[in-house]
Structure formats: structure tokens, C-alpha cells
Design a protein around this motif. Structure first.
Motif, short mmCIF file in Angstrom:
data_model
loop_
_atom_site.label_atom_id
_atom_site.label_comp_id
_atom_site.label_asym_id
_atom_site.label_seq_id
_atom_site.Cartn_x
_atom_site.Cartn_y
_atom_site.Cartn_z
N ASP A 11 -0.24 5.28 5.61
CA ASP A 11 0.13 3.86 5.46
C ASP A 11 -0.82 3.21 4.45
O ASP A 11 -1.96 2.86 4.78
N ARG A 12 -0.34 3.02 3.24
CA ARG A 12 -1.22 2.51 2.19
C ARG A 12 -1.69 1.09 2.45
O ARG A 12 -2.81 0.74 2.08
N TYR A 13 -0.88 0.28 3.07
CA TYR A 13 -1.29 -1.08 3.39
C TYR A 13 -2.44 -1.07 4.40
O TYR A 13 -3.45 -1.75 4.21
N LEU A 14 -2.30 -0.28 5.45
CA LEU A 14 -3.35 -0.19 6.45
C LEU A 14 -4.62 0.39 5.84
O LEU A 14 -5.73 -0.07 6.15
N ALA A 16 -5.64 0.10 2.71
CA ALA A 16 -6.26 -0.96 1.90
C ALA A 16 -6.96 -1.98 2.79
O ALA A 16 -8.10 -2.39 2.51
N MET A 17 -6.32 -2.39 3.86
CA MET A 17 -6.92 -3.40 4.75
C MET A 17 -8.11 -2.83 5.51
O MET A 17 -9.09 -3.54 5.76
N HIS A 51 -4.24 8.07 -1.77
CA HIS A 51 -3.48 7.02 -2.45
C HIS A 51 -4.06 6.72 -3.83
O HIS A 51 -4.45 5.57 -4.12
N VAL A 54 -2.41 3.74 -5.86
CA VAL A 54 -2.20 2.46 -5.18
C VAL A 54 -3.40 1.56 -5.51
O VAL A 54 -4.51 1.76 -5.02
N ALA A 56 -4.34 -1.43 -4.72
CA ALA A 56 -5.03 -2.13 -3.64
C ALA A 56 -5.97 -1.21 -2.88
O ALA A 56 -7.08 -1.61 -2.51
#
Length: 171
Positions: A11-14, A16-17, A51, A54, A56
């Protein structure tokens, strides 16, 4: 946080966060020490490795590394063994992020700061000097960010330290 980064590595969003959360947590010495002991460096480098394209993840990963790799003080770096264990991967992934996003001045800035913070530890300067593409990327950063005094100063400092390390080895 580290468990979530491990469990949801795709999960690239997770990712990054999670890296972003480490940026802030690593500002506090006790939290930084805990992050280092619990595998924070591995979590960041794993996110960056999984990633690579990506933006972010790369930006926030570099930002987290800035705070994680700088020694707490010059004689003791908390649990520096995790940095030593991952130094080659940290340098390689930092240069790769800078190369993949060579036009992104924010990523170039953060990458230069990671390399600069690593160069505080003399043994790491030798690793930087031996890493293919490191000097070329530092030169690119100086050319791409002529008005960024932090990039200019960081890149110049790292190159001088690498040159001295090479001279010491040869001399």
C-alpha cells in the motif's frame, strides 16, 4: 506504525504516511532510539525499495532518513548498529531516489541532507565515496539547485569529505 508498514508493504499511501510519521517521531531522541531498535530504518528502506517510482514514498522516506541517520550526538548515536547494518542500502536507495526524480528539487534537497547526515560518521564517508553515482548525483544537485544554499553546502561538504577519505586511503 512499524507493524502496519510491514503488514501493508504494497500500500503505497500507507508507506508514505508511515514514513511521514517517522519524520516527526525521530525528532524526539527517545522515540528515535526506539524506532532504530525496532527496525525503523528497515521499514523506511523497504518502503523505498518496494515503491521506487512513487514520489510521495521517496520524498517522505528520504525525509525520515534525514532524522534517523543523524547521530544523536557525535559520540553516541542511540542504536547506531541499525544504521551500520543498512548503510549500503540507505546510500543506494537515496541515490536511486535522487536519480529517479532528478528534476524534483525537494527530493534532491532531502537526498543531499541524508548524505550529509551520513557523512557525520567517518566510516560512512568511505561508503559514500565508494558508491557508484554518488559524486555524479551530488554534482547534479549543485547544478540543478543553484539557489538552494542547503543543497549547495551539503553537496559540497560531502564531496570534500569523500575526497579527503580517498586521499587518506591513497596517501
Amino acid at each position: 506504525m512499524l507493524d502496519a508498514l510491514r503488514r501493508y508493504s504494497s500500500d503505497r499511501y500507507l508507506q508514505a504516511m508511515g514514513c511521514w510519521a517517522m519524520v516527526n517521531a525521530a525528532l524526539y531522541p527517545t522515540l528515535k532510539t526506539s524506532l532504530l531498535r525496532l527496525g525503523g530504518v528497515y521499514a523506511v528502506t523497504n518502503a523505498m525499495m518496494l515503491h521506487p517510482n512513487v514520489e510521495a514514498v521517496q520524498f517522505r522516506g528520504l525525509f525520515a532518513l534525514i532524522n534517523l541517520v543523524i547521530p544523536v550526538n557525535k559520540t553516541k548515536d542511540g542504536d547506531g548498529s541499525s544504521i551500520h547494518a543498512h548503510i549500503y542500502q540507505i546510500v543506494r536507495l537515496t541515490i536511486l531516489a535522487m536519480k529517479n526524480f532528478h528534476a524534483n528539487k525537494s527530493i534532491l534537497n532531502r537526498g543531499c541532507l541524508v548524505l550529509r547526515n551520513l557523512s557525520i560518521t567517518p566510516a560512512f564517508v568511505r561508503v559514500l565515496a565508494r558508491t557508484p553515482g554518488c559524486v555524479d548525483m551530488l554534482l547534479h544537485c549543485r547544478q540543478a539547485c543553484p539557489r538552494d544554499s542547503l543543497v549547495q553546502r551539503s553537496a559540497r561538504t560531502v564531496m570534500i569529505l569523500m575526497q579527503r577519505a580517498d586521499t587518506d586511503v591513497l596517501g
